[in-house]
Write a protein that holds these residues in place. Structure first.
Motif, PDB file in Angstrom:
ATOM      1  N   SER A  64      -2.614  -0.479  -8.603  1.00  0.00           N
ATOM      2  CA  SER A  64      -3.852   0.165  -7.759  1.00  0.00           C
ATOM      3  C   SER A  64      -5.021   0.120  -8.557  1.00  0.00           C
ATOM      4  O   SER A  64      -6.177  -0.260  -8.128  1.00  0.00           O
ATOM      5  CB  SER A  64      -3.209   1.604  -7.510  1.00  0.00           C
ATOM      6  OG  SER A  64      -2.260   1.500  -6.481  1.00  0.00           O
ATOM      7  N   THR A  80      -4.649   0.391  -3.876  1.00  0.00           N
ATOM      8  CA  THR A  80      -3.471   0.750  -3.598  1.00  0.00           C
ATOM      9  C   THR A  80      -2.331  -0.181  -3.815  1.00  0.00           C
ATOM     10  O   THR A  80      -2.817  -1.564  -3.934  1.00  0.00           O
ATOM     11  CB  THR A  80      -3.478   1.373  -2.046  1.00  0.00           C
ATOM     12  OG1 THR A  80      -2.234   1.991  -1.740  1.00  0.00           O
ATOM     13  CG2 THR A  80      -3.517   0.271  -1.222  1.00  0.00           C
ATOM     14  N   LEU A  83      -1.925   5.144  -4.592  1.00  0.00           N
ATOM     15  CA  LEU A  83      -3.324   5.066  -4.255  1.00  0.00           C
ATOM     16  C   LEU A  83      -4.161   5.419  -5.544  1.00  0.00           C
ATOM     17  O   LEU A  83      -3.955   6.755  -5.807  1.00  0.00           O
ATOM     18  CB  LEU A  83      -3.788   5.586  -3.014  1.00  0.00           C
ATOM     19  CG  LEU A  83      -5.196   5.534  -2.668  1.00  0.00           C
ATOM     20  CD1 LEU A  83      -4.989   5.549  -1.013  1.00  0.00           C
ATOM     21  CD2 LEU A  83      -5.744   6.938  -2.622  1.00  0.00           C
ATOM     22  N   ALA A 121       0.760  -1.126   0.044  1.00  0.00           N
ATOM     23  CA  ALA A 121      -0.140   0.066  -0.007  1.00  0.00           C
ATOM     24  C   ALA A 121       0.813   1.192   0.097  1.00  0.00           C
ATOM     25  O   ALA A 121       2.029   1.199   0.410  1.00  0.00           O
ATOM     26  CB  ALA A 121      -0.880   0.002   1.194  1.00  0.00           C
ATOM     27  N   GLU A 126      -9.595  -1.093   0.894  1.00  0.00           N
ATOM     28  CA  GLU A 126      -9.859  -0.965  -0.379  1.00  0.00           C
ATOM     29  C   GLU A 126     -11.056  -1.196  -0.843  1.00  0.00           C
ATOM     30  O   GLU A 126     -12.014  -1.627  -0.121  1.00  0.00           O
ATOM     31  CB  GLU A 126      -8.970  -1.743  -1.352  1.00  0.00           C
ATOM     32  CG  GLU A 126      -7.304  -1.454  -0.818  1.00  0.00           C
ATOM     33  CD  GLU A 126      -6.543  -2.427  -1.954  1.00  0.00           C
ATOM     34  OE1 GLU A 126      -5.890  -2.182  -2.941  1.00  0.00           O
ATOM     35  OE2 GLU A 126      -6.434  -3.578  -1.147  1.00  0.00           O
TER      36      GLU A 126
END
Length: 337
Positions: free
Chosen positions: A309, A164, A177, A5, A144
Motif C-alpha cells: 500500500s 491500498t 490502506l 484493496a 488511490e
C-alpha cells in the motif's frame, strides 16, 4: 484479490473527500464497517495526532468500532471525525447507550497527518469532510493517489498519497490502506527503485522499474509528517490479537521508508477484525500453538499488504502545490510497451 484493496475484506467500505486547488490540498478518508469490527491501534514516532485511541486498549470497555477516520489538517483535521459520527448517528449506528434505536454513540477512532504547508492557512478538513467521505463510501475499487487524506501528503522529497492492497492467506482476506506521508524517503535516488518494490505481486504496480539516478528535489522539508492507515481482516480476533495485526503492519511501513518512526512522524496504524471467520480453536498447548500460528500468518500478511500500500501510494500520487511526484522524476516507468 477482487480489487486488490482493503475493500476485498467483506464488510469494509472506503470513502474519500478532498479539496485540491484554489489554495487547498487536503482531505479525509473514512474506512467504514457498518456491521462493526473489533478495533485496535499501534502508534509509533514522536508526533501523533489521534482521537479515541485509548478506547482501543484491550482492557477497556468498548470492543467494536464503527469506522476509522484518517484526515489531513494536522490536529485541526481531527474535526472531520465529528462528521463521521453525525453520518453514523443519523443511521442509528454506534455503541448503544439507551433503549431507543437512535440512542447510540458512534465509535470512530481517528488519526491525522501533517499537510498544512500544501494549503493556504486556515484551509483544513472540518466535519463536512468526514460526512462527505462517508456519503461516498463503497465496497468496490478504492481510488488511490492524491485523494482523501493523501491529497496533501508528502513522503520524503516527493508527493505521497493513498495506497491500498490485499492478500488472501489460509482462506482469510487481509487488506490495508495507507496515507503515505513520511519524513523518510520511500525511494532510492540512485536507482529510482522504491524501497519496498520487492513486495510487488503479479505486476500490480504497473510500472517498468527505472535504473538511473535522479536529483533529489529541493522541496521544503516539513519537519512534521505522519503516515496513517488501517489494516483489516475477516477473522474473529480479540482486541489484543487485533493489536498484534497493527503492530505487524507497522513493520510494512518500516520496510517502505527510511528512516521510519522518527520524532517528526506520528505513525499510527489501526486494525479492524470483522469476525466473519474463526481462527483455529485453542484447546491445550497444541491448540494454543495452532491459534498463535494462524494469527502469526495474518500478521505476516499485514506487514506485506501495508508495504505494498505504501508503494502504491507513492506511485499513484500526482504533483500538488509545487511538490513533485515520483512520476515526474522517473516518467519512463509509466510508459507501456
Amino acid at each position: 484479490m477482487v480489487h486488490n484493496a482493503i475493500t476485498d475484506v467483506p464488510g469494509v467500505l472506503v470513502g474519500t473527500y478532498e479539496r485540491v486547488g484554489d489554495g487547498w490540498a487536503t482531505g479525509t478518508t473514512v474506512v467504514l464497517v457498518p456491521d462493526t469490527a473489533t478495533g485496535a491501534v499501534d502508534q509509533r514516532g514522536g508526533a501523533p495526532g489521534t482521537r479515541e485511541t485509548n478506547l482501543l486498549e484491550p482492557e477497556n470497555l468498548v470492543q467494536r468500532v464503527n469506522a476509522v477516520c484518517l484526515s489531513g489538517g494536522s490536529a485541526y483535521g481531527l474535526a472531520a471525525a465529528d462528521g463521521v459520527m453525525r453520518w453514523l448517528g443519523e443511521r442509528d449506528l454506534g455503541f448503544r447507550v439507551g433503549a431507543q434505536p437512535h440512542e447510540v454513540v458512534p465509535i470512530v477512532p481517528a488519526a491525522v497527518l501533517f499537510d498544512l504547508p500544501r494549503s493556504d492557512w486556515g484551509n483544513r478538513p472540518d466535519p463536512s469532510f468526514g460526512y462527505a467521505a462517508c456519503a461516498a463510501a463503497g465496497s468496490g475499487p478504492v481510488v488511490e493517489g492524491t485523494v482523501g487524506a493523501g491529497a496533501g501528503a508528502q513522503v520524503g522529497s516527493l508527493k505521497g498519497g493513498i495506497g491500498t492492497a490485499s492478500e488472501v492467506v489460509d482462506g482469510f482476506t487481509v487488506g490495508a490502506l495507507a496515507a503515505v506521508n513520511a519524513s523518510g524517503e520511500a525511494v532510492s535516488y540512485d536507482t529510482g527503485l522504491p524501497f519496498a518494490a520487492d513486495h510487488e505481486v503479479d505486476g500490480e504496480f504497473g510500472v517498468r522499474w527505472p535504473n538511473r539516478p535522479a536529483e533529489r528535489p529541493k522541496t521544503l522539508a516539513t519537519d512534521l509528517n505522519t503516515t496513517i492507515g488501517v489494516v483489516a481482516v475477516d477473522a474473529a480476533l480479540s482486541k489484543a490479537e487485533c493489536r498484534r495485526l497493527a503492530v505487524a503492519a507497522q513493520d510494512g511501513l518500516a520496510r517502505s521508508v527510511r528512516p521510519a518512526h522518527t520524532m517528526f512522524d506520528g505513525d499510527t496504524v489501526f486494525a479492524l477484525a470483522t469476525g466473519a471467520r474463526e481462527l483455529p480453536e485453542a484447546s491445550g498447548p497444541i491448540g494454543e500453538m495452532s491459534r498463535a500460528g494462524a494469527l502469526d500468518a495474518l500478521c505476516s500478511a499485514a506487514a506485506r499488504v501495508f508495504a505494498r500500500s505504501m508503494v502504491r501510494g507513492l506511485l499513484t500520487a500526482t504533483a500538488v502545490a509545487g511538490l513533485p511526484a515520483y512520476r515526474d522524476l522517473w516518467p519512463e516507468a509509466f510508459v507501456s510497451g
